[in-house]
Scaffold this motif. Sequence first.
Motif, PDB file in Angstrom:
ATOM      1  N   ASP A 351       0.802  -1.233   0.000  1.00  0.00           N
ATOM      2  CA  ASP A 351       0.000   0.000   0.000  1.00  0.00           C
ATOM      3  C   ASP A 351       0.828   1.273   0.000  1.00  0.00           C
ATOM      4  O   ASP A 351       0.440   2.280   0.611  1.00  0.00           O
ATOM      5  CB  ASP A 351      -0.943   0.018   1.210  1.00  0.00           C
ATOM      6  N   GLY A 352       1.974   1.261  -0.637  1.00  0.00           N
ATOM      7  CA  GLY A 352       2.762   2.482  -0.735  1.00  0.00           C
ATOM      8  C   GLY A 352       3.446   2.899   0.551  1.00  0.00           C
ATOM      9  O   GLY A 352       4.030   3.984   0.615  1.00  0.00           O
ATOM     10  N   ARG A 353       3.389   2.077   1.573  1.00  0.00           N
ATOM     11  CA  ARG A 353       4.052   2.392   2.839  1.00  0.00           C
ATOM     12  C   ARG A 353       5.518   1.998   2.745  1.00  0.00           C
ATOM     13  O   ARG A 353       5.919   1.233   1.883  1.00  0.00           O
ATOM     14  CB  ARG A 353       3.373   1.640   3.985  1.00  0.00           C
ATOM     15  N   SER A 354       6.309   2.491   3.686  1.00  0.00           N
ATOM     16  CA  SER A 354       7.702   2.080   3.727  1.00  0.00           C
ATOM     17  C   SER A 354       7.795   0.622   4.160  1.00  0.00           C
ATOM     18  O   SER A 354       6.825   0.026   4.643  1.00  0.00           O
ATOM     19  CB  SER A 354       8.486   2.955   4.706  1.00  0.00           C
ATOM     20  N   THR A 355       8.973   0.043   4.011  1.00  0.00           N
ATOM     21  CA  THR A 355       9.146  -1.363   4.373  1.00  0.00           C
ATOM     22  C   THR A 355       8.956  -1.575   5.867  1.00  0.00           C
ATOM     23  O   THR A 355       8.251  -2.502   6.290  1.00  0.00           O
ATOM     24  CB  THR A 355      10.535  -1.854   3.942  1.00  0.00           C
ATOM     25  N   GLY A 356       9.573  -0.731   6.679  1.00  0.00           N
ATOM     26  CA  GLY A 356       9.424  -0.885   8.121  1.00  0.00           C
ATOM     27  C   GLY A 356       7.980  -0.753   8.566  1.00  0.00           C
ATOM     28  O   GLY A 356       7.496  -1.529   9.398  1.00  0.00           O
ATOM     29  N   ARG A 357       7.287   0.222   7.998  1.00  0.00           N
ATOM     30  CA  ARG A 357       5.880   0.423   8.334  1.00  0.00           C
ATOM     31  C   ARG A 357       5.044  -0.780   7.890  1.00  0.00           C
ATOM     32  O   ARG A 357       4.155  -1.238   8.620  1.00  0.00           O
ATOM     33  CB  ARG A 357       5.391   1.704   7.671  1.00  0.00           C
ATOM     34  N   SER A 358       5.297  -1.282   6.705  1.00  0.00           N
ATOM     35  CA  SER A 358       4.547  -2.435   6.209  1.00  0.00           C
ATOM     36  C   SER A 358       4.742  -3.653   7.106  1.00  0.00           C
ATOM     37  O   SER A 358       3.779  -4.356   7.444  1.00  0.00           O
ATOM     38  CB  SER A 358       4.980  -2.770   4.775  1.00  0.00           C
ATOM     39  N   LEU A 359       5.985  -3.918   7.472  1.00  0.00           N
ATOM     40  CA  LEU A 359       6.270  -5.060   8.340  1.00  0.00           C
ATOM     41  C   LEU A 359       5.607  -4.888   9.703  1.00  0.00           C
ATOM     42  O   LEU A 359       4.995  -5.826  10.231  1.00  0.00           O
ATOM     43  CB  LEU A 359       7.783  -5.201   8.519  1.00  0.00           C
ATOM     44  N   PHE A 360       5.727  -3.696  10.267  1.00  0.00           N
ATOM     45  CA  PHE A 360       5.184  -3.460  11.601  1.00  0.00           C
ATOM     46  C   PHE A 360       3.666  -3.577  11.599  1.00  0.00           C
ATOM     47  O   PHE A 360       3.076  -4.256  12.454  1.00  0.00           O
ATOM     48  CB  PHE A 360       5.620  -2.085  12.095  1.00  0.00           C
ATOM     49  N   ASP A 361       3.011  -2.929  10.663  1.00  0.00           N
ATOM     50  CA  ASP A 361       1.549  -2.976  10.601  1.00  0.00           C
ATOM     51  C   ASP A 361       1.046  -4.416  10.466  1.00  0.00           C
ATOM     52  O   ASP A 361       0.079  -4.810  11.129  1.00  0.00           O
ATOM     53  CB  ASP A 361       1.037  -2.161   9.413  1.00  0.00           C
ATOM     54  N   ALA A 362       1.676  -5.181   9.586  1.00  0.00           N
ATOM     55  CA  ALA A 362       1.233  -6.552   9.367  1.00  0.00           C
ATOM     56  C   ALA A 362       1.435  -7.409  10.607  1.00  0.00           C
ATOM     57  O   ALA A 362       0.572  -8.212  10.981  1.00  0.00           O
ATOM     58  CB  ALA A 362       1.980  -7.160   8.176  1.00  0.00           C
ATOM     59  N   ALA A 363       2.579  -7.237  11.273  1.00  0.00           N
ATOM     60  CA  ALA A 363       2.861  -8.033  12.467  1.00  0.00           C
ATOM     61  C   ALA A 363       1.919  -7.682  13.608  1.00  0.00           C
ATOM     62  O   ALA A 363       1.483  -8.568  14.361  1.00  0.00           O
ATOM     63  CB  ALA A 363       4.311  -7.826  12.892  1.00  0.00           C
ATOM     64  N   VAL A 364       1.586  -6.411  13.755  1.00  0.00           N
ATOM     65  CA  VAL A 364       0.669  -5.995  14.815  1.00  0.00           C
ATOM     66  C   VAL A 364      -0.730  -6.555  14.560  1.00  0.00           C
ATOM     67  O   VAL A 364      -1.362  -7.119  15.463  1.00  0.00           O
ATOM     68  CB  VAL A 364       0.644  -4.459  14.918  1.00  0.00           C
ATOM     69  N   ALA A 365      -1.211  -6.431  13.331  1.00  0.00           N
ATOM     70  CA  ALA A 365      -2.553  -6.931  13.016  1.00  0.00           C
ATOM     71  C   ALA A 365      -2.615  -8.451  13.081  1.00  0.00           C
ATOM     72  O   ALA A 365      -3.556  -9.025  13.647  1.00  0.00           O
ATOM     73  CB  ALA A 365      -2.967  -6.448  11.624  1.00  0.00           C
ATOM     74  N   GLY A 366      -1.608  -9.117  12.521  1.00  0.00           N
ATOM     75  CA  GLY A 366      -1.617 -10.575  12.520  1.00  0.00           C
ATOM     76  C   GLY A 366      -1.461 -11.167  13.902  1.00  0.00           C
ATOM     77  O   GLY A 366      -2.102 -12.169  14.241  1.00  0.00           O
TER      78      GLY A 366
END
Length: 454
Positions: A351-366
């Motif tokens: 979704d156009g986010r940075s790599t760190g943001r993408s990883l963090f968001d996915a790990a928090v939600a999952g």
Amino acid sequence: MQTIWAEQALVGDRWAEAVSVVVDDSGRIASVTEHASPAGVRVGVLLPAPVNLHSHAFQRAMAGLTERRGPSGRDSFWTWRQLMYRFLDALTPEHAEAIAAFVQMEMLEAGYAAVAEFHYLHHRPDGAPYDDLGEMSARMAAAAAQSGIGLTLLPVLYEQAGCAGDRLGPGQVRFGNDLDRFATLLGRADELVGALGADASVGVAPHSLRAVSRPSLAAAVALADGRPVHMHIAEQVAEVDEVTAAYGKRPVEWLLANHDVDQTWCLVHCTQMTADETAGLARSGAVAGLCPITESSLGDGIFNGVDYLARGGRFGVGSDSNIRIALSEELRTLEYTQRLQYRGRNLLVTDGRSTGRSLFDAAVAGGAQSVQRQSGRIAPGCWADLLVLDTTAVDLEGRRGDSLLDSFIFAGDDRLVGELWSAGRHVVRGGRHIHRDAIVGRYRRTLHGLRDLL
């Protein structure tokens, strides 16, 4: 009531400024106000804190003890497992509690607010149950009471030594239960964990396709009755070969074809999947429980992360063997294994986010999904699982927005964690757990005792 005011906070799917978060006496977020005047505890960066979705707490005391080759001259997961079984024979309930409290403290200091404890150490070394069948579950709950971590206890059903139904041997007999005794153990776990508070919970963990029979797997899922179901699957090539020979299909392929795998499931590792299995797991809505540090340590393999995320798959991270408790390092290792595999950079971006943001968001939600915890967002009604990054650290100097998470994950480490709340419990202050001295002292005494026994 507590009030936390942050210069920047990750609220929903965006960064917000001057955010005031009020936490009620139950540990839930009561309100979130942007552009608020400073009040209460003042911090730089406020984030939702993730769940560590896969831990074997006792293995923390083994860290550093398995880095020599065995007599065959070649080490693998299977030789490591034999060393783990020998270590288990020395552990008492008192040892297990002290180790669990220590590793939970480390998790909190690393940025995790909660943990899913994949708990299979149930009985005495000879396999005989303790007078209280839930003795070891009680020790996990007691550790959580001291550390303040949000605990999801996952009692493990482990009944056989392989797909052929072989009896459990030395090292494994401490794990073993038939279905009736497992159901009793599950009920006892409910009692023990229920006493911790409203944010603690219990799920069910059929260990693996190797360790439970087909009828028992179905019965364990029925016992879960909608609660989280966690399971090891497709970690090692030898495991895949054994299951394929016995079941006629590969592990993930068979499971998806024979069970209604959905968002209540968490499949741990999945490092040996075909493209079709990867797509099927993504479609299921289940969480892939990834443990990149342990998977690297044991030589498991590399998860099909790029393909899985491209298909909308969900994941979280866990510390598994607990050889390293490092949230930032788990996420960094996950991305770096993909870079080595595909010889590219910034591969797990969404979704156009940075790599760190993408990883963090996915790990928090999952992670939140994997244990059905009402967390993962800074929003009213959610548990106040909150993580503060120390913006006075040199690696965060001048950083804002997504670059904060990129710097945390790829340039910094968990020393950047300044404060942490678990369901409103302010257990890490100034980067240090509030009971660190007592927990470390007990753990040191435990290590000395184990050294003498081993």
